[in-house]
Design a protein around this motif. Sequence first.
Motif, PDB file in Angstrom:
ATOM      1  N   ASP A  78       0.895  -1.168  -0.025  1.00  0.00           N
ATOM      2  CA  ASP A  78      -0.004  -0.018  -0.022  1.00  0.00           C
ATOM      3  C   ASP A  78       0.765   1.366  -0.022  1.00  0.00           C
ATOM      4  O   ASP A  78       1.930   1.403   0.640  1.00  0.00           O
ATOM      5  N   ARG A  79       0.485   2.135  -0.539  1.00  0.00           N
ATOM      6  CA  ARG A  79       1.353   3.604  -0.846  1.00  0.00           C
ATOM      7  C   ARG A  79       1.303   4.468   0.538  1.00  0.00           C
ATOM      8  O   ARG A  79       2.273   5.305   0.553  1.00  0.00           O
ATOM      9  N   ARG A  80       0.395   3.989   1.274  1.00  0.00           N
ATOM     10  CA  ARG A  80       0.577   4.698   2.618  1.00  0.00           C
ATOM     11  C   ARG A  80       1.884   4.277   3.542  1.00  0.00           C
ATOM     12  O   ARG A  80       2.218   4.716   4.568  1.00  0.00           O
ATOM     13  N   ALA A  81       2.439   3.135   3.068  1.00  0.00           N
ATOM     14  CA  ALA A  81       3.725   2.902   3.488  1.00  0.00           C
ATOM     15  C   ALA A  81       5.029   3.588   3.324  1.00  0.00           C
ATOM     16  O   ALA A  81       6.268   3.564   3.740  1.00  0.00           O
ATOM     17  N   LEU A  82       4.721   4.503   2.361  1.00  0.00           N
ATOM     18  CA  LEU A  82       6.225   5.294   1.555  1.00  0.00           C
ATOM     19  C   LEU A  82       6.593   6.176   2.608  1.00  0.00           C
ATOM     20  O   LEU A  82       7.863   6.308   2.401  1.00  0.00           O
ATOM     21  N   PRO A  83       5.926   6.999   3.693  1.00  0.00           N
ATOM     22  CA  PRO A  83       6.743   7.893   4.454  1.00  0.00           C
ATOM     23  C   PRO A  83       7.608   6.952   5.222  1.00  0.00           C
ATOM     24  O   PRO A  83       8.728   7.449   5.773  1.00  0.00           O
ATOM     25  N   ALA A  84       7.346   5.433   5.849  1.00  0.00           N
ATOM     26  CA  ALA A  84       7.884   4.845   6.512  1.00  0.00           C
ATOM     27  C   ALA A  84       9.042   4.298   5.784  1.00  0.00           C
ATOM     28  O   ALA A  84      10.350   4.197   6.301  1.00  0.00           O
ATOM     29  N   LEU A  85       8.831   3.960   4.440  1.00  0.00           N
ATOM     30  CA  LEU A  85      10.036   3.507   3.497  1.00  0.00           C
ATOM     31  C   LEU A  85      11.057   4.652   3.486  1.00  0.00           C
ATOM     32  O   LEU A  85      12.345   4.429   3.571  1.00  0.00           O
ATOM     33  N   ASN A  86      10.487   5.762   3.329  1.00  0.00           N
ATOM     34  CA  ASN A  86      11.709   6.798   3.176  1.00  0.00           C
ATOM     35  C   ASN A  86      12.214   7.347   4.496  1.00  0.00           C
ATOM     36  O   ASN A  86      13.589   7.700   4.544  1.00  0.00           O
ATOM     37  N   LEU A  87      11.568   6.986   5.713  1.00  0.00           N
ATOM     38  CA  LEU A  87      12.362   7.193   7.007  1.00  0.00           C
ATOM     39  C   LEU A  87      13.313   6.128   7.044  1.00  0.00           C
ATOM     40  O   LEU A  87      14.523   6.328   7.377  1.00  0.00           O
ATOM     41  N   LEU A  88      13.293   4.825   6.591  1.00  0.00           N
ATOM     42  CA  LEU A  88      14.403   3.900   6.587  1.00  0.00           C
ATOM     43  C   LEU A  88      15.555   4.301   5.847  1.00  0.00           C
ATOM     44  O   LEU A  88      16.656   4.145   6.209  1.00  0.00           O
ATOM     45  N   GLY A  89      15.311   5.077   4.637  1.00  0.00           N
ATOM     46  CA  GLY A  89      16.693   5.641   3.797  1.00  0.00           C
ATOM     47  C   GLY A  89      17.226   6.313   4.610  1.00  0.00           C
ATOM     48  O   GLY A  89      18.373   6.669   4.374  1.00  0.00           O
ATOM     49  N   LYS A  90      16.517   7.381   5.287  1.00  0.00           N
ATOM     50  CA  LYS A  90      17.323   8.171   6.114  1.00  0.00           C
ATOM     51  C   LYS A  90      18.107   7.570   7.208  1.00  0.00           C
ATOM     52  O   LYS A  90      19.127   8.151   7.535  1.00  0.00           O
ATOM     53  N   PHE A  91      17.702   6.640   7.767  1.00  0.00           N
ATOM     54  CA  PHE A  91      18.414   5.778   8.761  1.00  0.00           C
ATOM     55  C   PHE A  91      19.588   5.337   8.154  1.00  0.00           C
ATOM     56  O   PHE A  91      20.723   4.990   8.790  1.00  0.00           O
ATOM     57  N   ALA A  92      19.293   4.762   6.995  1.00  0.00           N
ATOM     58  CA  ALA A  92      20.768   4.234   6.329  1.00  0.00           C
ATOM     59  C   ALA A  92      21.784   5.364   6.010  1.00  0.00           C
ATOM     60  O   ALA A  92      22.954   4.844   6.078  1.00  0.00           O
ATOM     61  N   MET A  93      21.333   6.331   5.751  1.00  0.00           N
ATOM     62  CA  MET A  93      22.383   7.683   5.757  1.00  0.00           C
ATOM     63  C   MET A  93      23.346   7.651   6.958  1.00  0.00           C
ATOM     64  O   MET A  93      24.353   8.224   6.835  1.00  0.00           O
ATOM     65  N   ALA A  94      22.718   7.393   8.277  1.00  0.00           N
ATOM     66  CA  ALA A  94      23.417   7.572   9.505  1.00  0.00           C
ATOM     67  C   ALA A  94      24.694   6.753   9.191  1.00  0.00           C
ATOM     68  O   ALA A  94      25.403   7.088   9.955  1.00  0.00           O
ATOM     69  N   ASP A  95      24.584   5.785   8.700  1.00  0.00           N
ATOM     70  CA  ASP A  95      25.728   4.745   8.531  1.00  0.00           C
ATOM     71  C   ASP A  95      27.289   5.520   7.760  1.00  0.00           C
ATOM     72  O   ASP A  95      28.127   5.332   8.380  1.00  0.00           O
ATOM     73  N   ILE A  96      26.687   6.190   6.905  1.00  0.00           N
ATOM     74  CA  ILE A  96      27.742   7.178   6.133  1.00  0.00           C
ATOM     75  C   ILE A  96      28.199   8.157   7.331  1.00  0.00           C
ATOM     76  O   ILE A  96      29.421   8.413   7.172  1.00  0.00           O
ATOM     77  N   PHE A  97      27.236   8.658   8.145  1.00  0.00           N
ATOM     78  CA  PHE A  97      27.877   9.318   9.028  1.00  0.00           C
ATOM     79  C   PHE A  97      28.802   8.996  10.054  1.00  0.00           C
ATOM     80  O   PHE A  97      29.835   9.413  10.472  1.00  0.00           O
ATOM     81  N   LEU A  98      28.625   7.700  10.541  1.00  0.00           N
ATOM     82  CA  LEU A  98      29.280   6.972  11.301  1.00  0.00           C
ATOM     83  C   LEU A  98      30.778   6.646  10.733  1.00  0.00           C
ATOM     84  O   LEU A  98      31.792   6.779  11.364  1.00  0.00           O
ATOM     85  N   ILE A  99      30.768   6.412   9.518  1.00  0.00           N
ATOM     86  CA  ILE A  99      31.904   5.925   8.753  1.00  0.00           C
ATOM     87  C   ILE A  99      32.856   7.278   8.598  1.00  0.00           C
ATOM     88  O   ILE A  99      34.110   7.438   8.908  1.00  0.00           O
ATOM     89  N   ALA A 100      32.209   8.486   8.344  1.00  0.00           N
ATOM     90  CA  ALA A 100      33.030   9.688   8.135  1.00  0.00           C
ATOM     91  C   ALA A 100      33.363  10.051   9.705  1.00  0.00           C
ATOM     92  O   ALA A 100      34.476  10.840   9.759  1.00  0.00           O
ATOM     93  N   LEU A 101      32.632   9.902  10.720  1.00  0.00           N
ATOM     94  CA  LEU A 101      33.199  10.220  12.002  1.00  0.00           C
ATOM     95  C   LEU A 101      34.330   9.462  12.402  1.00  0.00           C
ATOM     96  O   LEU A 101      35.357   9.950  12.936  1.00  0.00           O
ATOM     97  N   TYR A 102      34.456   8.012  12.162  1.00  0.00           N
ATOM     98  CA  TYR A 102      35.563   7.349  12.157  1.00  0.00           C
ATOM     99  C   TYR A 102      36.850   7.684  11.598  1.00  0.00           C
ATOM    100  O   TYR A 102      37.836   7.833  12.124  1.00  0.00           O
TER     101      TYR A 102
END
Length: 147
Positions: A78-102
């Motif tokens: 269902d298309r109503r799941a799209l906001p939750a999916l986009n939030l998952l994408g933003k969480f994935a970006m946190a990993d890039i932040f962790l690597i840059a921090l290291y």
Amino acid sequence: MRYVNLAFLVLYPLSWFAPLLRAGLLPLFGMSEISVISGLRSLWQTDIFLALVVTLFALVAPMLKTLGLALLQFDVLDRRALPALNLLGKFAMADIFLIALYVTLAKGLGVGRVETAWGLYVFTALILGSIVLGALEARRTQGVSAP
């Protein structure tokens, strides 16, 4: 757009094995090239909490978002799941932040020589591409949902 997203299902696992960093002397890893998988392997032995966080952000979140977006694009989810999916994408970006921090910490402490490798750029491009695909899908959904 569907097929680009499906390509991400193959490219993500490949990016997990690509070298993210090259380290001359880094006590935590003890190797010259560090990938997401080799870094996780090391973290599971030294810091389980951080290993869980990185596993969630680097492996689970991007794949769940990509799979969810594919299901949405093929009208299985269902298309109503799209906001939750986009939030998952933003969480994935946190990993890039962790690597840059290291990288910043290692360079700032002078622990050794640390250089970014091509895998970091591939992984970052996949995460950013996934965020863009999610935004495009949201835009497309807004145009379709008007009664």
